[in-house]
Design a protein around this motif. Structure first.
Motif, PDB file in Angstrom:
ATOM      1  N   HIS A  62      -1.035   5.388   9.180  1.00 33.89           N
ATOM      2  CA  HIS A  62      -0.905   4.804   7.839  1.00 33.89           C
ATOM      3  C   HIS A  62      -0.262   3.423   7.921  1.00 33.89           C
ATOM      4  O   HIS A  62      -0.741   2.476   7.275  1.00 33.89           O
ATOM      5  CB  HIS A  62      -0.085   5.727   6.937  1.00 33.89           C
ATOM      6  CG  HIS A  62       0.180   5.159   5.587  1.00 33.89           C
ATOM      7  ND1 HIS A  62      -0.786   5.026   4.618  1.00 33.89           N
ATOM      8  CD2 HIS A  62       1.323   4.655   5.048  1.00 33.89           C
ATOM      9  CE1 HIS A  62      -0.258   4.478   3.532  1.00 33.89           C
ATOM     10  NE2 HIS A  62       1.020   4.250   3.771  1.00 33.89           N
TER      11      HIS A  62
ATOM     12  N   GLU B  69       5.576   3.425   1.404  1.00 28.67           N
ATOM     13  CA  GLU B  69       5.010   2.162   0.941  1.00 28.67           C
ATOM     14  C   GLU B  69       5.138   1.122   2.042  1.00 28.67           C
ATOM     15  O   GLU B  69       6.244   0.804   2.482  1.00 28.67           O
ATOM     16  CB  GLU B  69       5.734   1.689  -0.321  1.00 28.67           C
ATOM     17  CG  GLU B  69       5.143   0.439  -0.910  1.00 28.67           C
ATOM     18  CD  GLU B  69       5.853  -0.012  -2.165  1.00 28.67           C
ATOM     19  OE1 GLU B  69       5.168  -0.333  -3.140  1.00 28.67           O
ATOM     20  OE2 GLU B  69       7.111  -0.049  -2.161  1.00 28.67           O
ATOM     21  N   VAL B  70       4.005   0.602   2.509  1.00 29.72           N
ATOM     22  CA  VAL B  70       3.976  -0.462   3.511  1.00 29.72           C
ATOM     23  C   VAL B  70       3.890  -1.783   2.766  1.00 29.72           C
ATOM     24  O   VAL B  70       2.986  -1.978   1.943  1.00 29.72           O
ATOM     25  CB  VAL B  70       2.781  -0.292   4.470  1.00 29.72           C
ATOM     26  CG1 VAL B  70       2.749  -1.423   5.489  1.00 29.72           C
ATOM     27  CG2 VAL B  70       2.841   1.073   5.159  1.00 29.72           C
TER      28      VAL B  70
ATOM     29  N   THR C 243      -2.788   0.909   9.808  1.00 28.36           N
ATOM     30  CA  THR C 243      -3.951   0.598   8.979  1.00 28.36           C
ATOM     31  C   THR C 243      -3.556  -0.257   7.780  1.00 28.36           C
ATOM     32  O   THR C 243      -4.243  -1.226   7.437  1.00 28.36           O
ATOM     33  CB  THR C 243      -4.622   1.907   8.503  1.00 28.36           C
ATOM     34  OG1 THR C 243      -5.001   2.657   9.650  1.00 28.36           O
ATOM     35  CG2 THR C 243      -5.830   1.631   7.630  1.00 28.36           C
ATOM     36  N   SER C 244      -2.445   0.079   7.143  1.00 26.47           N
ATOM     37  CA  SER C 244      -1.984  -0.675   5.972  1.00 26.47           C
ATOM     38  C   SER C 244      -1.591  -2.095   6.358  1.00 26.47           C
ATOM     39  O   SER C 244      -1.927  -3.051   5.639  1.00 26.47           O
ATOM     40  CB  SER C 244      -0.810   0.039   5.310  1.00 26.47           C
ATOM     41  OG  SER C 244      -1.204   1.308   4.832  1.00 26.47           O
TER      42      SER C 244
ATOM     43  N   LEU D 129      -3.290  -5.444   4.799  1.00 25.96           N
ATOM     44  CA  LEU D 129      -2.496  -6.454   4.102  1.00 25.96           C
ATOM     45  C   LEU D 129      -2.614  -7.818   4.777  1.00 25.96           C
ATOM     46  O   LEU D 129      -2.735  -8.850   4.104  1.00 25.96           O
ATOM     47  CB  LEU D 129      -1.037  -6.008   4.004  1.00 25.96           C
ATOM     48  CG  LEU D 129      -0.798  -4.742   3.167  1.00 25.96           C
ATOM     49  CD1 LEU D 129       0.643  -4.283   3.294  1.00 25.96           C
ATOM     50  CD2 LEU D 129      -1.203  -4.949   1.724  1.00 25.96           C
TER      51      LEU D 129
ATOM     52  N   VAL E 238      -4.054  -1.436  -3.327  1.00 26.51           N
ATOM     53  CA  VAL E 238      -3.117  -2.504  -2.958  1.00 26.51           C
ATOM     54  C   VAL E 238      -2.546  -3.093  -4.240  1.00 26.51           C
ATOM     55  O   VAL E 238      -3.280  -3.386  -5.177  1.00 26.51           O
ATOM     56  CB  VAL E 238      -3.808  -3.614  -2.134  1.00 26.51           C
ATOM     57  CG1 VAL E 238      -2.828  -4.741  -1.808  1.00 26.51           C
ATOM     58  CG2 VAL E 238      -4.417  -3.044  -0.859  1.00 26.51           C
TER      59      VAL E 238
ATOM     60  N   VAL F   6       0.869  -1.165   0.000  1.00 22.19           N
ATOM     61  CA  VAL F   6       0.000   0.000   0.000  1.00 22.19           C
ATOM     62  C   VAL F   6       0.909   1.219   0.000  1.00 22.19           C
ATOM     63  O   VAL F   6       1.766   1.364   0.875  1.00 22.19           O
ATOM     64  CB  VAL F   6      -0.916   0.039   1.252  1.00 22.19           C
ATOM     65  CG1 VAL F   6      -1.731   1.324   1.277  1.00 22.19           C
ATOM     66  CG2 VAL F   6      -1.799  -1.182   1.320  1.00 22.19           C
ATOM     67  N   ARG F   7       0.730   2.083  -0.991  1.00 25.51           N
ATOM     68  CA  ARG F   7       1.568   3.282  -1.116  1.00 25.51           C
ATOM     69  C   ARG F   7       0.690   4.504  -0.929  1.00 25.51           C
ATOM     70  O   ARG F   7      -0.424   4.554  -1.436  1.00 25.51           O
ATOM     71  CB  ARG F   7       2.220   3.299  -2.489  1.00 25.51           C
ATOM     72  CG  ARG F   7       3.169   4.462  -2.701  1.00 25.51           C
ATOM     73  CD  ARG F   7       3.772   4.395  -4.085  1.00 25.51           C
ATOM     74  NE  ARG F   7       4.884   3.460  -4.075  1.00 25.51           N
ATOM     75  CZ  ARG F   7       6.023   3.641  -4.749  1.00 25.51           C
ATOM     76  NH1 ARG F   7       6.171   4.703  -5.504  1.00 25.51           N
ATOM     77  NH2 ARG F   7       6.987   2.763  -4.679  1.00 25.51           N
TER      78      ARG F   7
END
Length: 163
Positions: A30, A65-66, A33-34, A38, A84, A18-19
């Motif tokens: 962020h 980016e996670v 949550t990411s 995922l 995603v 997730v970016r």
């Protein structure tokens, strides 16, 4: 803090990511949550990492980016929610230092990045990619002085002849 960077080789891996372009104030939410999103999509194959694509500082938003490493059975692009992506994180060598949960706080973390960068330059290690943090600890049970993650810089492999 004087950092003594270590080296490791990271194999290529498939990740879900997730970016987002965010402010420093939005960073913790962020990431959390990411990571939850995922984890709901596929089993975690290795520790999450967060890539700081173009810098992030007070007053300067940055692209973050996670990433969650996954195995080959993870959902394909067409089966993923908007925002995603599934991609390959290329194999690389990285210089890293382990930091405590307290050292991850902003602005203290900036000193870690500056010292790691200086230590890499002093050794002649050429950076090859965006810095990242590898989150391998269980945050639910960490005290502030417990090791929490690795701060990493991808670099040109200084010893490419080694396995």
């Amino acid at each position: 803090m004087t950092v003594e960077p270590r080296l490791r080789r990271v194999e290529a891996q498939t990740v879900l990511a997730v970016r987002g372009r965010i402010s420093i104030d939005e960073l913790d939410d962020h990431i959390e949550t990411s990571m939850r999103l995922l984890e709901s999509l596929a089993p975690v194959a290795a520790p999450h990492f967060v890539v700081y694509c173009d810098g992030l500082a007070a007053g300067k938003d940055g692209t973050v980016e996670v990433c969650q490493p996954v195995d080959e059975r993870a959902p394909r692009h067409q089966d993923l929610p908007v925002g995603v992506v599934r991609r390959i994180e290329e194999a690389h060598c990285e210089a890293y230092v382990t930091v405590t949960r307290a050292e991850l706080a902003y602005p203290e973390i900036d000193d870690v990045y500056d010292e790691l960068d200086a230590a890499c330059r002093a050794r002649g290690w050429e950076r090859r990619g965006a810095p990242r943090e590898l989150y391998w600890a269980n945050w639910d049970f960490l005290a502030m002085d417990d090791p929490a993650c690795d701060v990493c810089f991808p670099i040109a492999d200084p010893e490419p002849h080694l396995p």
